[in-house]
Design a protein around this motif. Structure first.
Motif, PDB file in Angstrom:
ATOM      1  N   HIS A 125      24.909 -12.349 -14.831  1.00 24.34           N
ATOM      2  CA  HIS A 125      25.113 -13.795 -14.890  1.00 24.34           C
ATOM      3  C   HIS A 125      25.006 -14.250 -16.336  1.00 24.34           C
ATOM      4  O   HIS A 125      24.595 -13.491 -17.222  1.00 24.34           O
ATOM      5  CB  HIS A 125      24.080 -14.529 -14.030  1.00 24.34           C
ATOM      6  CG  HIS A 125      22.685 -14.455 -14.593  1.00 24.34           C
ATOM      7  ND1 HIS A 125      21.891 -13.316 -14.493  1.00 24.34           N
ATOM      8  CD2 HIS A 125      21.927 -15.359 -15.280  1.00 24.34           C
ATOM      9  CE1 HIS A 125      20.739 -13.529 -15.087  1.00 24.34           C
ATOM     10  NE2 HIS A 125      20.727 -14.763 -15.577  1.00 24.34           N
ATOM     11  N   THR A 150      31.563 -11.392 -16.803  1.00 24.90           N
ATOM     12  CA  THR A 150      31.088 -12.774 -16.877  1.00 24.90           C
ATOM     13  C   THR A 150      31.814 -13.509 -18.000  1.00 24.90           C
ATOM     14  O   THR A 150      32.313 -12.894 -18.944  1.00 24.90           O
ATOM     15  CB  THR A 150      29.572 -12.841 -17.142  1.00 24.90           C
ATOM     16  OG1 THR A 150      29.275 -12.171 -18.384  1.00 24.90           O
ATOM     17  CG2 THR A 150      28.798 -12.196 -16.005  1.00 24.90           C
ATOM     18  N   TYR A 268      39.546 -12.912  -6.542  1.00 26.20           N
ATOM     19  CA  TYR A 268      38.218 -13.337  -6.111  1.00 26.20           C
ATOM     20  C   TYR A 268      38.218 -13.816  -4.663  1.00 26.20           C
ATOM     21  O   TYR A 268      37.235 -13.606  -3.931  1.00 26.20           O
ATOM     22  CB  TYR A 268      37.667 -14.409  -7.048  1.00 26.20           C
ATOM     23  CG  TYR A 268      37.204 -13.847  -8.373  1.00 26.20           C
ATOM     24  CD1 TYR A 268      36.235 -12.844  -8.424  1.00 26.20           C
ATOM     25  CD2 TYR A 268      37.725 -14.314  -9.582  1.00 26.20           C
ATOM     26  CE1 TYR A 268      35.807 -12.323  -9.641  1.00 26.20           C
ATOM     27  CE2 TYR A 268      37.301 -13.792 -10.799  1.00 26.20           C
ATOM     28  CZ  TYR A 268      36.347 -12.794 -10.819  1.00 26.20           C
ATOM     29  OH  TYR A 268      35.926 -12.274 -12.020  1.00 26.20           O
ATOM     30  N   ASN A 269      39.291 -14.429  -4.231  1.00 20.95           N
ATOM     31  CA  ASN A 269      39.385 -14.821  -2.816  1.00 20.95           C
ATOM     32  C   ASN A 269      39.331 -13.598  -1.914  1.00 20.95           C
ATOM     33  O   ASN A 269      38.698 -13.622  -0.845  1.00 20.95           O
ATOM     34  CB  ASN A 269      40.681 -15.602  -2.565  1.00 20.95           C
ATOM     35  CG  ASN A 269      40.630 -17.008  -3.115  1.00 20.95           C
ATOM     36  OD1 ASN A 269      39.555 -17.546  -3.373  1.00 20.95           O
ATOM     37  ND2 ASN A 269      41.793 -17.615  -3.317  1.00 20.95           N
ATOM     38  N   ASP A 272      35.751 -12.075  -1.855  1.00 22.73           N
ATOM     39  CA  ASP A 272      34.853 -12.870  -1.016  1.00 22.73           C
ATOM     40  C   ASP A 272      35.201 -12.773   0.467  1.00 22.73           C
ATOM     41  O   ASP A 272      34.317 -12.857   1.327  1.00 22.73           O
ATOM     42  CB  ASP A 272      34.894 -14.332  -1.452  1.00 22.73           C
ATOM     43  CG  ASP A 272      34.306 -14.549  -2.838  1.00 22.73           C
ATOM     44  OD1 ASP A 272      33.526 -13.691  -3.297  1.00 22.73           O
ATOM     45  OD2 ASP A 272      34.646 -15.567  -3.472  1.00 22.73           O
ATOM     46  N   GLU A 278      32.189  -6.518  -2.459  1.00 23.04           N
ATOM     47  CA  GLU A 278      31.374  -7.626  -2.948  1.00 23.04           C
ATOM     48  C   GLU A 278      31.461  -7.675  -4.468  1.00 23.04           C
ATOM     49  O   GLU A 278      31.637  -6.637  -5.124  1.00 23.04           O
ATOM     50  CB  GLU A 278      29.925  -7.511  -2.494  1.00 23.04           C
ATOM     51  CG  GLU A 278      29.177  -6.309  -3.026  1.00 23.04           C
ATOM     52  CD  GLU A 278      27.752  -6.257  -2.506  1.00 23.04           C
ATOM     53  OE1 GLU A 278      27.308  -7.246  -1.890  1.00 23.04           O
ATOM     54  OE2 GLU A 278      27.088  -5.224  -2.706  1.00 23.04           O
ATOM     55  N   GLY A 279      31.354  -8.865  -5.022  1.00 19.79           N
ATOM     56  CA  GLY A 279      31.428  -9.033  -6.461  1.00 19.79           C
ATOM     57  C   GLY A 279      30.132  -8.645  -7.136  1.00 19.79           C
ATOM     58  O   GLY A 279      29.054  -8.734  -6.541  1.00 19.79           O
ATOM     59  N   THR A 282      26.577 -12.533  -9.908  1.00 18.14           N
ATOM     60  CA  THR A 282      25.811 -13.236  -8.878  1.00 18.14           C
ATOM     61  C   THR A 282      26.139 -14.720  -8.778  1.00 18.14           C
ATOM     62  O   THR A 282      26.062 -15.304  -7.701  1.00 18.14           O
ATOM     63  CB  THR A 282      24.299 -13.066  -9.137  1.00 18.14           C
ATOM     64  OG1 THR A 282      24.000 -13.510 -10.474  1.00 18.14           O
ATOM     65  CG2 THR A 282      23.899 -11.611  -8.982  1.00 18.14           C
ATOM     66  N   ASP A 283      26.472 -15.342  -9.885  1.00 16.00           N
ATOM     67  CA  ASP A 283      26.815 -16.766  -9.889  1.00 16.00           C
ATOM     68  C   ASP A 283      28.333 -16.884 -10.015  1.00 16.00           C
ATOM     69  O   ASP A 283      28.909 -16.538 -11.048  1.00 16.00           O
ATOM     70  CB  ASP A 283      26.126 -17.473 -11.060  1.00 16.00           C
ATOM     71  CG  ASP A 283      26.288 -18.986 -11.012  1.00 16.00           C
ATOM     72  OD1 ASP A 283      27.210 -19.472 -10.322  1.00 16.00           O
ATOM     73  OD2 ASP A 283      25.505 -19.686 -11.685  1.00 16.00           O
ATOM     74  N   LYS A 284      28.978 -17.378  -8.984  1.00 14.89           N
ATOM     75  CA  LYS A 284      30.436 -17.449  -8.990  1.00 14.89           C
ATOM     76  C   LYS A 284      30.969 -18.299 -10.142  1.00 14.89           C
ATOM     77  O   LYS A 284      32.100 -18.083 -10.603  1.00 14.89           O
ATOM     78  CB  LYS A 284      30.942 -17.989  -7.655  1.00 14.89           C
ATOM     79  CG  LYS A 284      30.721 -17.023  -6.489  1.00 14.89           C
ATOM     80  CD  LYS A 284      31.280 -17.594  -5.182  1.00 14.89           C
ATOM     81  CE  LYS A 284      31.038 -16.624  -4.030  1.00 14.89           C
ATOM     82  NZ  LYS A 284      31.583 -17.153  -2.746  1.00 14.89           N
ATOM     83  N   ARG A 287      32.014 -16.127 -13.141  1.00 11.92           N
ATOM     84  CA  ARG A 287      33.016 -15.077 -12.986  1.00 11.92           C
ATOM     85  C   ARG A 287      34.100 -15.159 -14.064  1.00 11.92           C
ATOM     86  O   ARG A 287      34.626 -16.230 -14.346  1.00 11.92           O
ATOM     87  CB  ARG A 287      33.680 -15.178 -11.610  1.00 11.92           C
ATOM     88  CG  ARG A 287      32.818 -14.654 -10.476  1.00 11.92           C
ATOM     89  CD  ARG A 287      33.470 -14.934  -9.133  1.00 11.92           C
ATOM     90  NE  ARG A 287      32.917 -14.076  -8.089  1.00 11.92           N
ATOM     91  CZ  ARG A 287      33.272 -14.167  -6.806  1.00 11.92           C
ATOM     92  NH1 ARG A 287      34.183 -15.057  -6.425  1.00 11.92           N
ATOM     93  NH2 ARG A 287      32.724 -13.355  -5.917  1.00 11.92           N
ATOM     94  N   ALA A 292      37.552  -8.948 -13.470  1.00 12.27           N
ATOM     95  CA  ALA A 292      36.892  -9.106 -12.175  1.00 12.27           C
ATOM     96  C   ALA A 292      36.174  -7.810 -11.822  1.00 12.27           C
ATOM     97  O   ALA A 292      36.804  -6.758 -11.691  1.00 12.27           O
ATOM     98  CB  ALA A 292      37.899  -9.461 -11.092  1.00 12.27           C
TER      99      ALA A 292
END
Length: 353
Positions: A125, A150, A268-269, A272, A278-279, A282-284, A287, A292
């Protein structure tokens, strides 16, 4: 030749740039671009055009900045920034491996205040709560972190000069670039092949340190010689110029930002939505739209997934060893079709699941 290159760098470049560059290797006004003198009129024009395009894309024409094309990569700038600007102390935001390397170099020249770090969580993050002292010589950070995926979405509001490593997202989105006092970026993400580094610096911040600076590391020397104090990396600069011209011809940063948002939204869609993935971040909100990073929830699917994406003509998807899993690097020249293909592969794995 593989069709879809998701490599983190050196990375995908526009096909028309490849063709023009290849033609210039064979014939650039009766010589090869690889053998012309950097003092020749032909290359001086290339350098001037590259500098002009950089200013145009960043909106920094006639604002007191100089554009340099130097060797040594962004890693050399970790050293040069501190050599030229750090008199007493500087503030650094530690958001990844390259930030840590920049901090290491800066400590050779003065006190370094690490205002915040996400190292303890393996850089998953961007730190949010930190303050930058008003008495530091400058504040240094990276806008995008290729390894961990990030990205800083907003420019920090500070009262000191800003020095920024934009190596992996330069020219990818609109920013208030005049808030930055020094920007540097290795070419091999969104500009050209490895070997050239763009440095855009506001002249008024230079010449304030008391130490003697070796000529090769002195921004003022390179400015005085218009990036030709020594022989510049001719071919990488030429290809960078072609890439910046390609960007301009297609609509500039506003055009590419829209495409980059679409590509990031697609991947990202799917990360999710798909129960197999999983990404890493931790904080979208943090991103990256350039890189990615994601993992399989069950490593038992790894062999099947790897075979699927390779069979689809995808290259360079493996994640960095610091993160593992996968990394889809979606630099400017990567097509929407490439991301759609990757999404289809992820969906096929789910169906076979």
């Amino acid at each position: 030749m593989l069709k879809y290159n998701f490599s983190a760098g050196p990375c995908v470049l526009p096909q028309e740039v490849f063709k023009k560059a290849a033609d210039a290797v064979l014939d650039f006004n009766d010589l090869s671009i690889l053998e012309i003198s950097h003092r020749s009129k032909d290359f001086v024009q290339v350098m001037e055009q590259a500098q002009s395009l950089a200013f145009e894309h960043l909106g920094l024409q006639d604002k007191g900045y100089k554009a340099l094309f130097l060797g040594g990569g962004a890693s050399m700038q970790f050293l040069m920034c501190a050599y030229n600007l750090l008199e007493n102390k500087a503030a650094y935001l530690n958001t990844g491996t390259w930030s840590a390397k920049a901090i290491k170099e800066a400590k050779m020249f003065g006190e370094v205040i690490e205002v915040a770090s996400s190292k303890d969580s393996n850089y998953n993050h961007i730190p949010k709560s930190y303050s930058v002292p008003s008495d530091v010589d400058y504040f240094h950070f990276q806008t995008n972190n290729t390894i961990f995926g990030t990205q800083l979405q907003e420019t920090p509001s500070v009262e000191v000069p800003i020095v920024c490593d934009m190596s992996s997202d330069i020219f990818s989105r609109q920013r208030d670039f005049d808030k930055y006092d020094l920007i540097y970026a290795g070419a091999q993400k969104n500009m050209g092949p490895a070997g050239a580094t763009l440095v855009v610096v506001k002249e008024e911040i230079l010449g304030k340190v008391s130490r003697s600076i070796p000529s090769m590391l002195d921004y003022k020397v390179h400015i005085s010689k218009d990036s030709m104090f020594n022989t510049p990396p001719v071919f990488p600069i030429y290809v960078s110029m072609l890439t910046m011209q390609w960007l301009k011809d297609n609509g500039g940063i506003s055009w590419i930002e829209e495409l980059n948002n679409k590509k990031a939204g697609l991947i990202y869609n799917e990360i999710d939505r798909n129960p197999l993935f999983e990404g890493f971040v931790t904080d979208k909100a943090d991103r990256s739209k350039m890189n990615a990073t994601f993992v399989l929830k069950d490593e038992a699917h790894k062999d099947a997934f790897d075979q699927l994406w390779k069979d689809a003509g995808i290259n360079g998807l493996n994640g960095h060893r610091s993160v593992g899993g996968y990394r889809a690097s979606m630099y400017n020249a990567l097509s929407v079709e490439a991301v759609e293909t990757l999404v289809s592969v992820m969906q096929e794995l789910e169906r076979k699941g």
